[in-house]
Design a protein around this motif. Structure first.
Motif, PDB file in Angstrom:
ATOM      1  N   VAL A  55       0.848  -1.190   0.000  1.00 23.22           N
ATOM      2  CA  VAL A  55       0.000   0.000   0.000  1.00 23.22           C
ATOM      3  C   VAL A  55       0.880   1.235   0.000  1.00 23.22           C
ATOM      4  CG1 VAL A  55      -1.745   1.259   1.282  1.00 23.22           C
ATOM      5  CG2 VAL A  55      -1.806  -1.227   1.229  1.00 23.22           C
ATOM      6  N   ASN A  56       0.588   2.122  -0.907  1.00 27.22           N
ATOM      7  CA  ASN A  56       1.378   3.341  -1.020  1.00 27.22           C
ATOM      8  C   ASN A  56       0.793   4.403  -0.098  1.00 27.22           C
ATOM      9  OD1 ASN A  56       3.246   5.170  -1.912  1.00 27.22           O
ATOM     10  ND2 ASN A  56       2.078   5.749  -3.731  1.00 27.22           N
ATOM     11  N   HIS A  57       1.152   4.337   1.187  1.00 24.09           N
ATOM     12  CA  HIS A  57       0.646   5.301   2.157  1.00 24.09           C
ATOM     13  C   HIS A  57       1.381   6.637   2.023  1.00 24.09           C
ATOM     14  CE1 HIS A  57      -1.960   2.598   4.273  1.00 24.09           C
ATOM     15  NE2 HIS A  57      -0.996   1.748   4.546  1.00 24.09           N
ATOM     16  N   PRO A  58       0.690   7.730   2.266  1.00 30.18           N
ATOM     17  CA  PRO A  58       1.342   9.060   2.233  1.00 30.18           C
ATOM     18  C   PRO A  58       2.092   9.308   3.536  1.00 30.18           C
ATOM     19  CG  PRO A  58      -0.986   9.299   2.714  1.00 30.18           C
ATOM     20  CD  PRO A  58      -0.762   7.835   2.491  1.00 30.18           C
ATOM     21  N   GLU A  59       3.221   8.627   3.705  1.00 33.07           N
ATOM     22  CA  GLU A  59       3.955   8.659   4.975  1.00 33.07           C
ATOM     23  C   GLU A  59       4.515  10.041   5.301  1.00 33.07           C
ATOM     24  OE1 GLU A  59       4.065   6.093   6.861  1.00 33.07           O
ATOM     25  OE2 GLU A  59       3.776   4.307   5.630  1.00 33.07           O
ATOM     26  N   LEU A  73      -7.037  15.582  -4.623  1.00 32.92           N
ATOM     27  CA  LEU A  73      -6.804  14.646  -5.723  1.00 32.92           C
ATOM     28  C   LEU A  73      -5.966  13.459  -5.247  1.00 32.92           C
ATOM     29  CD1 LEU A  73      -6.119  17.089  -8.696  1.00 32.92           C
ATOM     30  CD2 LEU A  73      -8.099  15.590  -8.411  1.00 32.92           C
ATOM     31  N   GLN A  74      -4.965  13.749  -4.416  1.00 32.74           N
ATOM     32  CA  GLN A  74      -4.153  12.657  -3.853  1.00 32.74           C
ATOM     33  C   GLN A  74      -5.006  11.730  -2.984  1.00 32.74           C
ATOM     34  OE1 GLN A  74      -0.654  14.123  -1.767  1.00 32.74           O
ATOM     35  NE2 GLN A  74       0.584  13.655  -3.561  1.00 32.74           N
ATOM     36  N   THR A  75      -5.931  12.331  -2.250  1.00 35.29           N
ATOM     37  CA  THR A  75      -6.807  11.544  -1.373  1.00 35.29           C
ATOM     38  C   THR A  75      -7.701  10.618  -2.188  1.00 35.29           C
ATOM     39  OG1 THR A  75      -6.824  13.345   0.254  1.00 35.29           O
ATOM     40  CG2 THR A  75      -8.571  11.689   0.436  1.00 35.29           C
ATOM     41  N   ILE A  76      -8.270  11.144  -3.271  1.00 36.50           N
ATOM     42  CA  ILE A  76      -9.128  10.320  -4.135  1.00 36.50           C
ATOM     43  C   ILE A  76      -8.338   9.139  -4.697  1.00 36.50           C
ATOM     44  CG2 ILE A  76     -10.433  10.291  -6.298  1.00 36.50           C
ATOM     45  CD1 ILE A  76     -11.150  13.234  -5.712  1.00 36.50           C
ATOM     46  N   GLN A  77      -7.113   9.393  -5.134  1.00 40.55           N
ATOM     47  CA  GLN A  77      -6.262   8.320  -5.662  1.00 40.55           C
ATOM     48  C   GLN A  77      -5.904   7.324  -4.560  1.00 40.55           C
ATOM     49  OE1 GLN A  77      -3.077  10.672  -7.274  1.00 40.55           O
ATOM     50  NE2 GLN A  77      -4.017  10.834  -9.298  1.00 40.55           N
ATOM     51  N   TYR A  78      -5.655   7.844  -3.369  1.00 37.28           N
ATOM     52  CA  TYR A  78      -5.306   7.004  -2.214  1.00 37.28           C
ATOM     53  C   TYR A  78      -6.461   6.073  -1.865  1.00 37.28           C
ATOM     54  CZ  TYR A  78      -3.923   6.028   2.670  1.00 37.28           C
ATOM     55  OH  TYR A  78      -3.586   5.436   3.856  1.00 37.28           O
ATOM     56  N   TYR A  80      -6.785   2.579   3.084  1.00 37.78           N
ATOM     57  CA  TYR A  80      -6.752   4.042   3.018  1.00 37.78           C
ATOM     58  C   TYR A  80      -7.138   4.696   4.349  1.00 37.78           C
ATOM     59  CZ  TYR A  80     -11.823   3.573   2.517  1.00 37.78           C
ATOM     60  OH  TYR A  80     -13.137   3.250   2.731  1.00 37.78           O
ATOM     61  N   LYS A  81      -7.814   3.941   5.211  1.00 40.67           N
ATOM     62  CA  LYS A  81      -8.270   4.527   6.487  1.00 40.67           C
ATOM     63  C   LYS A  81      -7.110   4.902   7.400  1.00 40.67           C
ATOM     64  CE  LYS A  81     -12.829   2.368   6.541  1.00 40.67           C
ATOM     65  NZ  LYS A  81     -13.758   1.447   7.242  1.00 40.67           N
ATOM     66  N   GLY A 126      -9.035   5.223  -3.927  1.00 46.11           N
ATOM     67  CA  GLY A 126      -9.275   4.339  -5.064  1.00 46.11           C
ATOM     68  C   GLY A 126      -8.263   3.222  -5.171  1.00 46.11           C
ATOM     69  N   GLY A 127      -7.009   3.506  -4.845  1.00 46.51           N
ATOM     70  CA  GLY A 127      -5.955   2.503  -4.955  1.00 46.51           C
ATOM     71  C   GLY A 127      -6.004   1.447  -3.875  1.00 46.51           C
ATOM     72  N   ASN A 128      -6.738   1.727  -2.798  1.00 48.55           N
ATOM     73  CA  ASN A 128      -6.787   0.791  -1.670  1.00 48.55           C
ATOM     74  C   ASN A 128      -8.215   0.502  -1.237  1.00 48.55           C
ATOM     75  OD1 ASN A 128      -3.793   0.877  -1.169  1.00 48.55           O
ATOM     76  ND2 ASN A 128      -4.279   3.026  -0.828  1.00 48.55           N
TER      77      ASN A 128
END
Length: 368
Positions: A36-40, A65-70, A80-81, A72-74
């Motif tokens: 998972v590509n988390h926004p660390e 936009l980053q949140t929507i991708q985050y 994403y939570k 959608g990707g998970n």
């Protein structure tokens, strides 16, 4: 011959190394796919604000936009939570009047599906509280908080729905409606659920059902008296041109005054009389079941009296038996009631039944 054998052996070793390498490569691809590509490295709210240079809204849009991708990707695993609250909190700090992040957080954070998610009870609880915090932040930016306090103190629903000073406290109905649902469904905090359903009910754009939930949740919160009176307020509000209904409402208010203020004991004889009168004037064919009809609120107010009657008897049952009766039949058999009240939505062997609900420590109703 020995040389040929050595060559075959070398070729075989090369082939084995190649297969192992290919297998490892496929495994690495699979692992990479599932990571998972988390926004660390999200910036702090203070840093993001100080480096926006007058472009806070644009920066908020970028992170949205980053949140929507985050998400959608998970989406399947709901990973994403892990950072959703931090991302929404950051976005709404940069642009406090961007409504969609609040609504998204309120809807996604508290929900849980055990088929796809593996969260501890504490993790689930934390997410519910995060959703509540997002909703409260939305209220701060989209609502008149002084008007909300005024609404919270008003128990007369007829006044609440008709007087101008209570109308449209919020600019975004969905935020406050979702917050009320979080308190009701996820947190089981009926007091705050009632407060925010009141706010939602007088905010333009909210579902009509918010008005009904106010009285229902007062009852589930243990205040049967207030729920009873609120349903009668709704009856008066919706039945201004219905003489029979308003007169019946006055009669019930007199009963309520005797029961709740003068502490006159409620008994089966009174409830039986009210049930027969209700059927006489508000039969199913006479629109007694329509959600917005005056007679529907009369029926629901009588339901509150029925449950109050059972709760009072159950208190006496508990004092003697050190446990609660789980059904009206138990109370009747033990001699604590002389009558089993019938709900207006009960028809022979099908419909609403009354039962003891340990979650609210009192009698409740359900389809049975």
């Amino acid at each position: 011959m020995k040389k040929i054998t050595s060559i075959f052996f070398i070729i075989f070793c090369i082939f084995c190394f190649w297969k192992v390498g290919e297998s490892n490569y496929e495994k690495q691809k699979e692992i990479k796919k599932n990571i998972v590509n988390h926004p660390e490295f999200l910036p702090t709210k203070t840093y993001a604000l100080s480096t926006s240079f007058g472009f806070k809204n644009q920066k908020a849009d970028y992170y949205w936009l980053q949140t929507i991708q985050y998400i959608g990707g998970n989406a399947v695993s709901s990973e994403y939570k892990k950072y959703l609250f931090e991302m929404i909190d950051l976005i709404t700090e940069l642009n406090p009047y961007f409504s969609q992040p609040y609504i998204t957080g309120e809807l996604l954070l508290p929900s849980y599906n055990p088929r796809y998610e593996d969260l501890t009870e504490q993790e689930q609880e934390n997410l519910k509280l995060q959703a509540k915090d997002i909703g409260l932040k939305g209220l701060k930016n989209f609502c008149d908080l002084e008007k909300i306090d005024l609404i919270g103190k008003e128990d007369n629903l007829e006044k609440l729905f008709s007087e101008k000073k209570y109308q449209n406290p919020c600019k975004e109905a969905e935020i406050v409606y979702n917050l009320a649902f979080i308190y009701y469904f996820y947190l089981k905090d009926y007091k705050n659920a009632v407060k925010y359903y009141k706010v939602a009910s007088v905010t333009k754009g909210s579902p009509a059902g918010a008005k009904n939930l106010i009285s229902i949740l007062e009852g589930k919160g243990g205040n049967r008296e207030k729920a009873f009176l609120m349903f009668l307020n709704m009856a008066d509000y919706t039945g201004k041109n219905d003489e029979i209904c308003t007169e019946f409402s006055k009669t019930l208010k007199n009963f309520g005054n005797d029961i709740f203020s003068r502490k006159v004991a409620l008994n089966g004889k009174v409830l039986s009389f009210l049930d027969s009168e209700r059927k006489k004037y508000f039969s199913e064919n006479n629109n007694g079941f329509e959600a917005s009809n005056c007679s529907n609120f009369i029926n629901k107010s009588i339901r509150e009296l029925n449950i109050y009657f059972l709760d009072e008897a159950n208190k006496k049952y508990f004092s003697e038996n050190k446990k609660f009766a789980l059904s009206p039949e138990e109370l009747l058999t033990a001699g604590f009631i002389d009558y089993i009240p019938t709900d207006y939505q009960k028809n022979n062997d099908y419909g609403i039944i009354y039962f003891y609900n340990s979650e609210i420590n009192g009698f409740d109703y359900k389809m049975g």
